[in-house]
Motif scaffolding. Sequence first.
Motif, PDB file in Angstrom:
ATOM      1  N   ALA A   1      26.434   4.037 -12.453  1.00 36.98           N
ATOM      2  CA  ALA A   1      27.763   3.473 -12.709  1.00 36.98           C
ATOM      3  C   ALA A   1      27.841   1.984 -12.369  1.00 36.98           C
ATOM      4  O   ALA A   1      28.749   1.302 -12.827  1.00 36.98           O
ATOM      5  N   ASP A   2      26.884   1.472 -11.587  1.00 37.02           N
ATOM      6  CA  ASP A   2      26.890   0.035 -11.286  1.00 37.02           C
ATOM      7  C   ASP A   2      26.260  -0.781 -12.417  1.00 37.02           C
ATOM      8  O   ASP A   2      26.076  -1.989 -12.278  1.00 37.02           O
ATOM      9  N   GLY A   3      25.951  -0.145 -13.519  1.00 31.85           N
ATOM     10  CA  GLY A   3      25.324  -0.843 -14.644  1.00 31.85           C
ATOM     11  C   GLY A   3      23.808  -0.794 -14.582  1.00 31.85           C
ATOM     12  O   GLY A   3      23.139  -1.301 -15.480  1.00 31.85           O
TER      13      GLY A   3
ATOM     14  N   HIS B   1      18.299  -0.228 -21.531  1.00 28.36           N
ATOM     15  CA  HIS B   1      18.676   0.851 -22.449  1.00 28.36           C
ATOM     16  C   HIS B   1      18.848   0.366 -23.885  1.00 28.36           C
ATOM     17  O   HIS B   1      19.245   1.151 -24.754  1.00 28.36           O
ATOM     18  N   ALA B   2      18.538  -0.905 -24.151  1.00 26.17           N
ATOM     19  CA  ALA B   2      18.786  -1.451 -25.488  1.00 26.17           C
ATOM     20  C   ALA B   2      18.115  -0.666 -26.612  1.00 26.17           C
ATOM     21  O   ALA B   2      18.768  -0.404 -27.633  1.00 26.17           O
TER      22      ALA B   2
ATOM     23  N   ASP C   1      23.690  -9.407 -22.573  1.00 25.34           N
ATOM     24  CA  ASP C   1      23.266 -10.534 -21.739  1.00 25.34           C
ATOM     25  C   ASP C   1      21.843 -10.273 -21.241  1.00 25.34           C
ATOM     26  O   ASP C   1      21.339  -9.154 -21.323  1.00 25.34           O
ATOM     27  N   VAL C   2      21.233 -11.327 -20.735  1.00 27.06           N
ATOM     28  CA  VAL C   2      19.908 -11.226 -20.115  1.00 27.06           C
ATOM     29  C   VAL C   2      20.085 -10.893 -18.642  1.00 27.06           C
ATOM     30  O   VAL C   2      20.972 -11.436 -17.975  1.00 27.06           O
ATOM     31  N   GLY C   3      19.256 -10.005 -18.134  1.00 30.51           N
ATOM     32  CA  GLY C   3      19.296  -9.679 -16.716  1.00 30.51           C
ATOM     33  C   GLY C   3      18.418  -8.480 -16.446  1.00 30.51           C
ATOM     34  O   GLY C   3      17.792  -7.934 -17.361  1.00 30.51           O
TER      35      GLY C   3
ATOM     36  N   ASN D   1      21.573  -4.502 -19.177  1.00 32.46           N
ATOM     37  CA  ASN D   1      21.368  -5.799 -19.829  1.00 32.46           C
ATOM     38  C   ASN D   1      20.544  -5.555 -21.082  1.00 32.46           C
ATOM     39  O   ASN D   1      19.405  -5.091 -21.008  1.00 32.46           O
ATOM     40  N   LEU D   2      21.126  -5.876 -22.221  1.00 36.08           N
ATOM     41  CA  LEU D   2      20.465  -5.526 -23.483  1.00 36.08           C
ATOM     42  C   LEU D   2      19.308  -6.463 -23.819  1.00 36.08           C
ATOM     43  O   LEU D   2      18.455  -6.115 -24.631  1.00 36.08           O
ATOM     44  N   LEU D   3      19.275  -7.640 -23.207  1.00 31.55           N
ATOM     45  CA  LEU D   3      18.307  -8.657 -23.615  1.00 31.55           C
ATOM     46  C   LEU D   3      17.383  -9.049 -22.473  1.00 31.55           C
ATOM     47  O   LEU D   3      17.765  -9.024 -21.301  1.00 31.55           O
TER      48      LEU D   3
END
Length: 445
Positions: free
Chosen positions: A377-379, A436-437, A410-412, A417-419
């Motif tokens: 849940a924290d991403g 998960h992208a 965004d990158v991360g 973060n998809l990128l």
Amino acid sequence: MRTLRLVTTLAVAGLLAGGVALVAATPASAATAVFSVTNNWGNGYQGQVTVTNDTSAPITSWRVEFDLPSSSTVSQSWNAQQTTSGSHYTFANVSWNGTLAAGASTSFGFLVNGTGTPINCTVNGASCAGGPPPTTPPPTTPPPTTGTPVERHGQLRVCGTTMCDRSGARVQLRGISSMWLNWETAPYAENLSALRWMRDNWNLQVIRAAMGVEPAGAYLSDPNKARAQVETIINNAVTAGVYVIVDWHAHEAQNNQSQAVAFFGDLARRYGHLPNVIWEPYNEPLQVSWTNVIKPYHQAVVSAIRAADPDNIVVLGTPTWSQDVDVAAASPVTGTNLMYTLHFYSCTHGASLRAKGDAAIRAGLALFVTEWGASNADGGLDGRACLPEAQSWIDWMKANGISWTAWKLDVGTDTTNLLSPGAPVTGGWTNYLHGHAPFVVANMR
Ligand code: MG
């Protein structure tokens, strides 16, 4: 040594070109192995390996090894500890997925740059053995449909518990959310070229502009900047023919109701005539009262929107970080074309949250998942992905016609973060998918 079974389905026939196969001669007691390809983008693919404890006793660790041709490399992996030596890759369990009860399974995933497939596979030192290559052809990207998403669907409305387009056909929009716009590492969400690229390569139909409100540098402290970012995204969406969600990305919006009323009233006057726009006045309320706090806020903002825009869809946040849709269902907001927000993160949320969604739908609510992740849940600060549970959610949303936007562009290093680093702001991200992208993109198509 306790034995393991690796279940694999080689889902992409093209990857078997040249006769490469994972099947190896195996003693009867040893493992079977194959791996699945869950996404294939021509010059790379996403692989997934399911490890199953085939014994009658628990095991506490596992290790999978294979080689790749030198033309291919693993660019990223998750749910396993990866070590690399030349073209030899070793994946060991991480702390949470090493112990497997008898018959239990776990999965890890990896991204490959290049089309080579694993060879010389072993599980805990024993040869992996696999089933036959699949006879089912891989899922392919649907043929391009004529026109942009907005040209195809036009003005949206709520019909029963789902969303319909101008012709009355049920429509499930799928897309992505921006990062908090005040915290983007680069202006990915504001880039028209990137938006077109996502539309044409990912089949993106909707983008969510997550306009931070409360943190320093966000709307309350720099309204002109934040509003300009949102208006850029709206205008780009109009040009690209995709839908756009205007998200008041706040956790305590009731404390700034007058600002929200002014913001949405203003934008509804200027953009409410466009079929592209979807309003989202409250991202994630905390654990506060629906009837006494959140619902009155929504009623005020919906009134301001409806004074200028009689019809565009408004998606309403619900208590407990937009999970308690069943609570909202007991006392819905008055109005038309209203939907309700459900957010999930699949390492944290599973069947019990879907049951809340089912209850809300039974009570007559139309839901929109404006955020989700195959993560905690924290991403996904720990980088972990929970794809099987995420698949259950994807299936549930599809079955119920629930539109969604995945967190976040965004990158991360977070799972969501998809990128990955170096991703250009203008799109062309085939080799920059992160976390998960690949799963998100595969399900958008
Ligand atoms: Mg309108």
